[in-house]
Design a protein around this motif. Sequence first.
Motif, mmCIF file in Angstrom:
data_model
loop_
_atom_site.group_PDB
_atom_site.id
_atom_site.type_symbol
_atom_site.label_atom_id
_atom_site.label_comp_id
_atom_site.label_asym_id
_atom_site.label_seq_id
_atom_site.Cartn_x
_atom_site.Cartn_y
_atom_site.Cartn_z
ATOM 1 N N THR A 402 0.835 -1.192 0.000
ATOM 2 C CA THR A 402 0.000 0.000 0.000
ATOM 3 C C THR A 402 0.876 1.249 0.000
ATOM 4 O O THR A 402 1.776 1.362 0.838
ATOM 5 N N PRO A 403 0.660 2.185 -0.911
ATOM 6 C CA PRO A 403 1.458 3.415 -0.894
ATOM 7 C C PRO A 403 1.285 4.156 0.429
ATOM 8 O O PRO A 403 0.201 4.153 1.021
ATOM 9 N N ALA A 404 2.350 4.776 0.879
ATOM 10 C CA ALA A 404 2.304 5.497 2.160
ATOM 11 C C ALA A 404 1.449 6.745 2.048
ATOM 12 O O ALA A 404 1.454 7.439 1.017
ATOM 13 N N LEU A 405 0.701 7.000 3.115
ATOM 14 C CA LEU A 405 -0.101 8.212 3.223
ATOM 15 C C LEU A 405 0.385 9.030 4.405
ATOM 16 O O LEU A 405 0.707 8.480 5.460
ATOM 17 N N VAL A 406 0.449 10.330 4.213
ATOM 18 C CA VAL A 406 0.723 11.235 5.328
ATOM 19 C C VAL A 406 -0.580 11.959 5.638
ATOM 20 O O VAL A 406 -1.130 12.662 4.780
ATOM 21 N N PHE A 413 -2.171 12.879 2.162
ATOM 22 C CA PHE A 413 -1.265 13.134 1.042
ATOM 23 C C PHE A 413 -0.555 11.832 0.707
ATOM 24 O O PHE A 413 0.147 11.254 1.550
ATOM 25 N N ALA A 414 -0.748 11.360 -0.510
ATOM 26 C CA ALA A 414 -0.168 10.083 -0.932
ATOM 27 C C ALA A 414 1.251 10.287 -1.433
ATOM 28 O O ALA A 414 1.503 11.135 -2.298
ATOM 29 N N ALA A 415 2.186 9.534 -0.875
ATOM 30 C CA ALA A 415 3.586 9.625 -1.300
ATOM 31 C C ALA A 415 3.792 8.769 -2.542
ATOM 32 O O ALA A 415 3.246 7.668 -2.650
#
Length: 556
Positions: A402-406, A413-415
């Motif tokens: 899973t792409p990292a989210l901030v 905000f998707a990294a």
Amino acid sequence: MATTYDDGQPKHSVTGQNEKLVIAASSLGTVFEWYDFYLYGLLATYISAQFFSGVNETTGFIFALAAFAAGFAVRPFGAIVFGRIGDMVGRKNTFLVTMGIMGLSTFAVGLLPSYASIGVAAPIILLIMRLAQGLALGGEYGGAATYVAEHAPEGKRGLYTSWIQTTATFGLFAALLVVIGFRFALGEEAFAAWGWRLPFLISILLLGVSMWIRLQLNESPVFQKMKDEGTVSKAPLTEAFGQWGNLRWVIIALLGAVMGQAVVWYAGQFYALFFLEKTLRVDGATANILIAIALALATPFFVFFGWLSDKIGRKPIILGGCALAAITYFPLFGALTSAANPALAAAQASAPVTIVAHQDECSFQFDPVGKNKFDTSSCDIAKAYMAKTGVSYSNVEAAAGTPALVRVGSASFAAPDGATLAGGGKAAAITGFQDELKAGLAQAGYPPKADTAKINKVAVVAILWALAMLVTMVYGPIAAMLVELFPSRIRYTSMSLPYHIGNGWFGGFLPTTAFAMVAATGNIYYGLWYPVVVAAATVVIGLLFLPETFRRNIEQ
């Protein structure tokens, strides 16, 4: 009236030399050595830019702190080398040599070309200079403390040696004043470009003055008596560390007193300063001024606690300071955030930041080699940016792949995933993510730096003063206690080693270790666990094993 030993022999200290001169000369020389040593710590940000510019910003700063710590790492070896010489040859001549090494090494740092000029040779030479400084300081402190204690009257060793204890803070204070003065005189741009070298270069003048003053001193009376009687140790290392009867006191002194004293000292003075600058984003000049004021207010208490230890003992004051530090560090540093950067504190409360990522895809945000740009996985890209901002965040586990989210409050905000991108597209994606996240943090109230006008300066000074007061408690009586623990023939060697292992390793590595812990977890307070756990351990060990020493006769 001449002062005599218990056997009726006259003390040599009163011949042409009074005790106030001994204290003043010993202390002034030690102030100079601490000034030299602390300049590096105060200028770590500039040194990082000048000598570690070939790596990413976070790694470069930790490298700069690591080079700072390298000087501490070798201090125990300096204690062994110069402690042995001091117990065989004499106290005075030994600390003249250590002062010369320290002064010349410091002067050389001011002349050293930058990374841009000579490449990797610059940080290597810098490291060599730091190692020379560390070796010299390893021999200096034990000599000065032993020398003063051996001149002190019975019942006043805590008071007399407490002046030596002020020298570390006076040295830091002097370095702060010089740095502040040059920053204001030259301006930030010129100081960052070349002005940072001037505090190192002027140390050559201080070296000359300090050497001249110390040359006026006689030998320690206790050492002179041993020399006259032919009882000087011929093998101080063997006697100090090869015999369990003495070695056990070295270990107890380290774990039951010095270890805790060291972390309280470096947390209260150095980590607090780095925390203000790097985490709370207070500008360097303001941070230096605030901590200088707090140190000036706290410094007299070194002498007070030294005097008090002559009345009630060394142990309750040292262990009491360690216990208070373990209890109060988290609330004090939390209060420091609110006072120094209220906008940051408010944003952390109203819009906490979390990184949602699969933790197995996240790297530790420090690369010992300095080559990792942390741009492969989306988690690394997210954490690398957050490490530079100094914003505290928590981690939330996500499914693998899973792409990292901030998450900043309710915004996400998707990294980008660096593994799926290359070349210009990768750089553009990372830059775009960072710009979006930067805007999101700003919208949530996270400031890029502390607003000087909104700093509650009175509260900040009060908190820094409280931290410094804990330093005075643990540090004021420590020299007298160490001198009293060990016999005169191996005192220099025996007391120097635990002092410099404690302060060189446990204390000196504190800023580097604490910031690495923060980088690894994202929690700006997580690094405080290091001094808290060590101080608490010292309280337990000290209560169980550390003897009270303040009534001992040190002329044995």
